[in-house]
Write a protein that holds these residues in place. Structure first.
Motif, PDB file in Angstrom:
ATOM      1  N   SER A 147       0.821  -1.210   0.000  1.00 36.58           N
ATOM      2  CA  SER A 147       0.000   0.000   0.000  1.00 36.58           C
ATOM      3  C   SER A 147       0.863   1.272   0.000  1.00 36.58           C
ATOM      4  CB  SER A 147      -0.972   0.000   1.174  1.00 36.58           C
ATOM      5  OG  SER A 147      -1.988   0.990   0.961  1.00 36.58           O
TER       6      SER A 147
ATOM      7  N   ASP B 221      -3.518  -7.141  -1.615  1.00 37.46           N
ATOM      8  CA  ASP B 221      -4.784  -6.601  -1.111  1.00 37.46           C
ATOM      9  C   ASP B 221      -5.075  -5.272  -1.822  1.00 37.46           C
ATOM     10  OD1 ASP B 221      -7.032  -5.919   0.270  1.00 37.46           O
ATOM     11  OD2 ASP B 221      -6.118  -5.900   2.259  1.00 37.46           O
TER      12      ASP B 221
ATOM     13  N   ARG C 168      -7.323  -2.608  -0.081  1.00 36.78           N
ATOM     14  CA  ARG C 168      -6.687  -1.796   0.969  1.00 36.78           C
ATOM     15  C   ARG C 168      -6.009  -0.572   0.347  1.00 36.78           C
ATOM     16  NH1 ARG C 168      -0.974  -3.223   3.770  1.00 36.78           N
ATOM     17  NH2 ARG C 168      -0.720  -1.276   4.929  1.00 36.78           N
TER      18      ARG C 168
ATOM     19  N   ASP D  51      -6.868   3.274   1.172  1.00 36.38           N
ATOM     20  CA  ASP D  51      -5.826   4.189   1.640  1.00 36.38           C
ATOM     21  C   ASP D  51      -5.722   5.425   0.757  1.00 36.38           C
ATOM     22  OD1 ASP D  51      -5.309   2.454   3.682  1.00 36.38           O
ATOM     23  OD2 ASP D  51      -3.472   1.612   2.831  1.00 36.38           O
TER      24      ASP D  51
END
Length: 600
Positions: free
Chosen positions: A188, A220, A223, A227
């Motif tokens: 991320s 992921d 995610r 974010d």
């Protein structure tokens, strides 16, 4: 009910994306971009409209073929008819000039956090979209390469990293049309990711997010999308307008879709360049080769470059002896959006320097001499140009925005400062935190501040001497604080400095015109006696005749006898030049000035 993307439908129906958007506008369908999805009911309506258009077009064609040919009557000859332009060419659509300029390939840069797969993604595109026989050694020769896709040519700048991107922009050059931000699906957002996004936003180029490594078990992507919303970047599927594409630089998953989005973005940006215009370009990189000498990579932005042309870069010039394309092949000319490697400079040019052509060596030397003279003048003067109120604050009708870069000693401090800044915003002044991170400010922060006109605020961290020196040279406001209240005071100062000033008119004095002096150069001058207060040069003036105001303007000059003066006080005679010819004996002149009201 299933949905379909607009650009996919356009492709299936053989319709241009722009035409598809026109139909949707006519139907009153809302969308954010050509990558938005629409309902099947809307698809049916679009197909019906296109079918009707096709039928109408066919009917018109048949009617035209069936109609007998009729010759146009010959226009009678007129005297002097050679001076009259033909009717067919007498008028041209206003937009035709733009439409005649051909489209050019988009130039793309890839940025992101280290180890998130920027280079791997570039390598995959290079290997699959550049012919195998031409792919070898591209990165060793030219800092850019061209990819051939089903939608046409795309040029990638092969110097990933926001620092290189911003170094070029810091010199006033805008090379990239689109920025791809690569984010690892298993990691991320990271500090360099946030920096890359901030740099792309400062450059005001369209962004596409490529979520890489989606092939990993721990990936992921959701995610990452969540974010991104924390940075006010909302993906399309969440109702925003940010294009997010899941990809794998290892397997190639999603790469075709990414290239498709790049082409779509370029189409909407309507990128054009005139190959017949005067040449203009930018240095991507320069280096010295032991065998060949100085080699420079140039991105052609406008016009066409030819072997034998004289080029001027900064205070140097050179003649193109040889030119290679991004595949290493020798070429004789290069048009817009073409990266080329040039042999012919005597000195290595800097990345981001603008390149221009000259007619011959004499003209090139004249340009260089002029630039050297200008530089010496600046160095000798050493006087920083004073900015006008509008230059410092922007047009007074616009909302003010103060761009900030925040550095602190810990994540807790960063979050606390961001909370304070959020509460400090006003309706008149917005605080835009472009970047907030832990640790001392870097050279990259200074470059970002330079391009975005931002202030750098540091809490409990100190800028290295080298970074501080660069900030001083660039005139960047970089300040460090140990006490939080001192930082708050600085923010208050920035907000106050960006508020629109409030002015009020202040009475200065009154004078009676006792005679009118006719001056051959300055026009009529009012010989006056100051009965109250004082008069100042450049003050506002109002002339009354009886109860009527006959003139409002400015006192452009004041004289005492034959001398020009700045101010004349009560009880003295003077000559008042109003730059107005209508002044008469007996008129009363009132002087005033606008003064800024300082809030308590």
């Amino acid at each position: 009910m299933s949905k379909v993307r607009i650009y996919t439908l356009a492709k299936d129906l053989g319709v241009e994306n722009q035409r598809m958007l026109e139909i949707l506008d006519g139907l009153g369908v809302s969308y954010k971009s050509v990558s938005s999805t629409i309902e099947e009911e809307t698809v049916d309506l679009i197909k019906q409209i296109l079918a009707e258009e096709s039928t109408e077009a066919a009917t018109e064609t048949v009617a035209a073929e069936a109609a007998p040919a009729v010759s146009a009557p010959e226009a009678p000859a007129k005297a002097g008819s050679d001076d009259v332009a033909p009717v067919a060419s007498s008028e041209a659509p206003a937009a035709s000039a733009t439409a005649e300029i051909p489209h050019r390939a988009p130039v793309v840069t890839i940025m992101g956090h280290v180890d998130h797969g920027k280079t791997s993604l570039l390598d995959y595109i290079r290997k699959t979209k550049v012919a195998a026989k031409e792919a070898g050694g591209i990165t060793q020769h030219v800092g850019a390469f061209e990819a051939q896709t089903s939608k046409g040519r795309i040029v990638f700048i092969d110097t990933p990293g926001h620092e290189a991107f911003t170094t070029i922009r810091a010199r006033g050059a805008n090379v990239a049309d689109i920025a791809i931000i690569v984010i690892a699906a298993d990691d991320s957002l990271m500090p360099q990711t946030r920096e890359a996004i901030a740099h792309a936003q400062a450059a005001k180029v369209p962004m596409i997010i490529a979520i890489n490594k989606v092939d990993l078990p721990q990936a992921d992507p959701d995610r990452v999308k969540t974010d991104l919303t924390q940075l006010n970047l909302v993906p399309e599927e969440y109702g925003g307008d940010l294009v997010v594409v899941p990809v794998s630089a290892k397997t190639g998953e999603g790469v075709e879709e990414l290239l498709e989005y790049i082409s779509l973005t370029a189409e909407l940006e309507d990128l054009r360049a005139d190959p017949k215009a005067a040449f203009g370009g930018v240095i991507i990189e320069g280096r010295v080769d032991r065998q060949q000498g100085v080699l420079a990579t140039v991105m052609v932005q406008e016009g066409t470059l030819h072997v034998g042309d004289f080029l001027v870069v900064g205070e140097n010039y050179g003649k193109i002896k040889a030119m290679n394309d991004s595949n290493g092949a020798r070429i004789k000319e290069a048009g817009p959006s073409t990266p080329v490697q040039i042999l012919g400079f005597s000195d290595v040019p800097n990345s981001g320097e603008k390149v221009a052509s000259a007619k011959n060596e004499h003209a090139a030397r004249e340009v260089v001499a002029s630039r050297q003279s200008d530089r010496r003048d600046v160095e000798n003067a050493r006087v920083q140009r004073r900015k006008t109120l509008e230059e410092m604050m922007g047009p007074l009708s616009e909302d003010r925005t103060v761009n900030l870069i925040v550095r602190a000693d810990s994540q807790g401090s960063v979050e606390a400062i961001q909370g304070i800044l959020a509460r400090k915003e006003t309706d008149a002044v917005k605080l835009n935190v472009m970047l907030a991170g832990i640790g001392a400010p870097t050279e990259g922060d200074v470059l970002l501040a330079s391009t975005a006109e931002a202030h750098i605020l540091c809490f409990s961290v100190t800028a290295p001497a080298g970074v501080k020196k660069i900030a001083d040279n660039k005139g960047i406001d970089l300040k460090s604080f140990r006490i939080i209240y001192e930082m708050i005071d600085e923010v208050d100062r920035l907000i106050k400095g960006n508020l629109e000033p409030v002015f009020e008119e202040k009475y200065l004095g009154r004078a009676e015109v006792r005679m009118v002096i006719r001056h051959p150069k300055n026009g009529n001058i009012a010989g006056s006696y100051i009965t109250d207060g004082s008069f100042k040069r450049n003050a506002k003036a109002k002339v009354t005749r009886g109860k009527e105001t006959v003139y409002e303007g400015t006192i452009v000059g004041l004289k005492r006898f034959k001398d020009d003066v700045r101010e004349v006080k009560n009880g003295f005679e003077c000559g008042v030049n109003l730059d107005w010819e209508g002044v008469m004996e007996g008129d009363i002149i009132e002087a005033s000035e606008m003064v800024e009201v300082i809030p308590a």
